[in-house]
Scaffold this active site. Structure first.
Site, mmCIF file in Angstrom:
data_model
loop_
_atom_site.group_PDB
_atom_site.id
_atom_site.type_symbol
_atom_site.label_atom_id
_atom_site.label_comp_id
_atom_site.label_asym_id
_atom_site.label_seq_id
_atom_site.Cartn_x
_atom_site.Cartn_y
_atom_site.Cartn_z
ATOM 1 N N CYS A 1 0.984 -0.603 0.069
ATOM 2 C CA CYS A 1 0.050 -0.273 -0.199
ATOM 3 C C CYS A 1 1.135 0.764 0.050
ATOM 4 O O CYS A 1 2.013 1.352 0.235
ATOM 5 C CB CYS A 1 -0.758 0.181 1.110
ATOM 6 N N THR A 2 0.374 2.066 -0.627
ATOM 7 C CA THR A 2 1.043 3.562 -0.530
ATOM 8 C C THR A 2 -0.285 4.883 -0.068
ATOM 9 O O THR A 2 -0.715 4.988 -0.468
ATOM 10 C CB THR A 2 1.820 3.738 -1.779
#
Length: 420
Positions: free
Chosen positions: A182-183
């Protein structure tokens, strides 16, 4: 959760690091993105003034005809005996103190979906349950560091490793595997204020991606906050409360948070929440950015996590790095940081540690932000030039959101495969 990587990262829980092929260099993976199209999630309303059992009924009834996909998800993820056991055991957890009103919400949701209560409770513990019976010593494989080789105190040798992927196959240490990413980024903008970008890379099957919904949570006839969740799930994955004192949040996985059974037993004893349920508590309790950060820093959790928090004013951006029972670090936007103090970007590794070369999404993320610069950043180039750029955006990105409390902006897209 991309193929082409088989690394172990030395996280704070002592799991080892090794290097392996870099999935980001695989152009065939990058090309998969060209055939994907964005779609706007369905939008629904949850009235928080209703009794808990009634809050999700309308949504549940809308998806009742497809609710068997939830059962199929667990059956693809877990051995059959585990699915049967979860259905029987999980329903008895609905009264667990840590759930609070969420327990009654699950009861009403299950009835509306026409599902056994156990499946709905299990869906709300999915981060814990994804590793039952298929990994080494029941480590929670909810993040990028899903490798636990080496013998542990229980005698597991780590010769087989379970990685978070849609089929949940057992892999050997030398195999090409899939893992989760995830970012999130919070950034100041030239006009004053905060923008918040978020990519959720869960690697859901396409049919389940259509279960990702946007929900307006109302209280007193007004929208308190807007968030993203998945049908049958009463927690939230990211959200935004609008206004001059508003704030937004997203959550990224951090390590695995310990061992599954230990976590759940400890949670029962301490009344811990899942991170997604804790996030709802924060969104419904905090009154501004500062109080939201403090609430994310506190409370007992079942899993580790990163809470990325944005406010409405310059300086109101933070990454809260949480162990299950304590705050490890709060990394604020900092005007004294001349290098990149105007934003904070988090993937799935502690910002004060180096990232593994096999999964260095941090460096290209930084580079894309610096190319734009604070004086030019806006909601459009944050989306186009950061959140949808390789490898931040990849074939396992399920959801991309751009949020802003200042502008009452909540713009999300789920990524679907193009029709042939």
């Amino acid at each position: 959760m991309l193929p082409g990587i088989a690394f172990g990262y030395q996280c704070p829980h002592g799991k080892p690091r090794s290097e392996s092929p870099v999935w980001m260099d695989e152009m065939s993976l990058k090309e998969l993105n060209d055939d994907r199209v964005p779609a706007t999630p369905a939008r629904h309303t949850v009235n928080l003034d209703l009794p808990p059992k009634e809050r999700w009924v309308e949504i549940g009834q809308a998806y009742k005809d497809k609710s068997d996909l939830i059962i199929q998800y667990f059956e693809s993820m877990l051995p059959h005996y585990a699915v049967v056991a979860i259905d029987k055991i999980a329903k008895h957890l609905v009264g667990y103190s840590g759930f609070g009103d969420f327990g009654d919400e699950m009861v009403g949701y299950a009835e509306a979906l026409d599902l056994d209560l156990g499946y709905v409770v299990a869906a709300n513990l999915v981060y814990q349950l994804e590793s039952i019976g298929v990994n080494c010593s029941n480590w929670n494989n909810t993040g990028p560091t899903g490798q636990c080789p080496g013998e542990d105190e229980a005698g597991y040798t780590g010769e087989e490793v379970a990685w978070l992927n849609s089929d949940h196959y057992l892999k050997g240490l030398s195999d090409i595997v899939q893992t989760g990413y995830c970012t999130s980024v919070v950034t100041e903008e030239a006009g004053g204020g905060i923008l918040h970008g978020r990519n959720l890379d869960w690697n859901l099957d396409e049919e389940l991606r259509e279960f990702i919904i946007t929900v307006d949570f109302e209280r007193g006839g007004e929208v308190l906050y807007t968030g993203s969740t998945i049908v049958s799930f009463v927690g939230i994955l990211n959200a935004m409360a609008p206004g001059e004192n508003g704030f937004s949040f997203s959550m990224d996985a951090r390590c695995q948070g310990g061992k599954l059974l230990v976590n759940l037993v400890e949670a029962l004893a301490k009344g811990a929440m899942t991170p997604c349920q804790h996030s709802r508590y924060v969104m419904e309790t905090a009154t501004d950015f500062e109080s939201a950060v403090k609430l994310f820093e506190t409370g007992n959790l079942i899993d580790d996590g990163y809470f990325i928090v944005g406010g409405a004013k310059d300086g109101e951006g933070a990454v809260v790095s949480r162990d299950r029972n304590r705050n490890v670090d709060t990394w604020m936007i900092d005007p004294d940081d001349s290098e990149r103090g105007w934003y904070r970007l988090e993937t799935n590794y502690d910002h004060w540690e180096e990232v593994p070369s096999a999964d260095d999404r941090r460096t290209p993320g930084y580079a894309n932000m610096e190319t734009i610069g604070k004086d030019a950043i806006n909601k459009d180039n944050l989306l186009d030039d950061v959140m949808t750029q390789w490898p931040t955006y990849n074939p396992h990105t399920d959801l991309t959101c751009i949020m802003s409390a200042k502008y009452n902006l909540y713009d999300c897209a789920i990524w679907l495969d193009a029709e042939e």
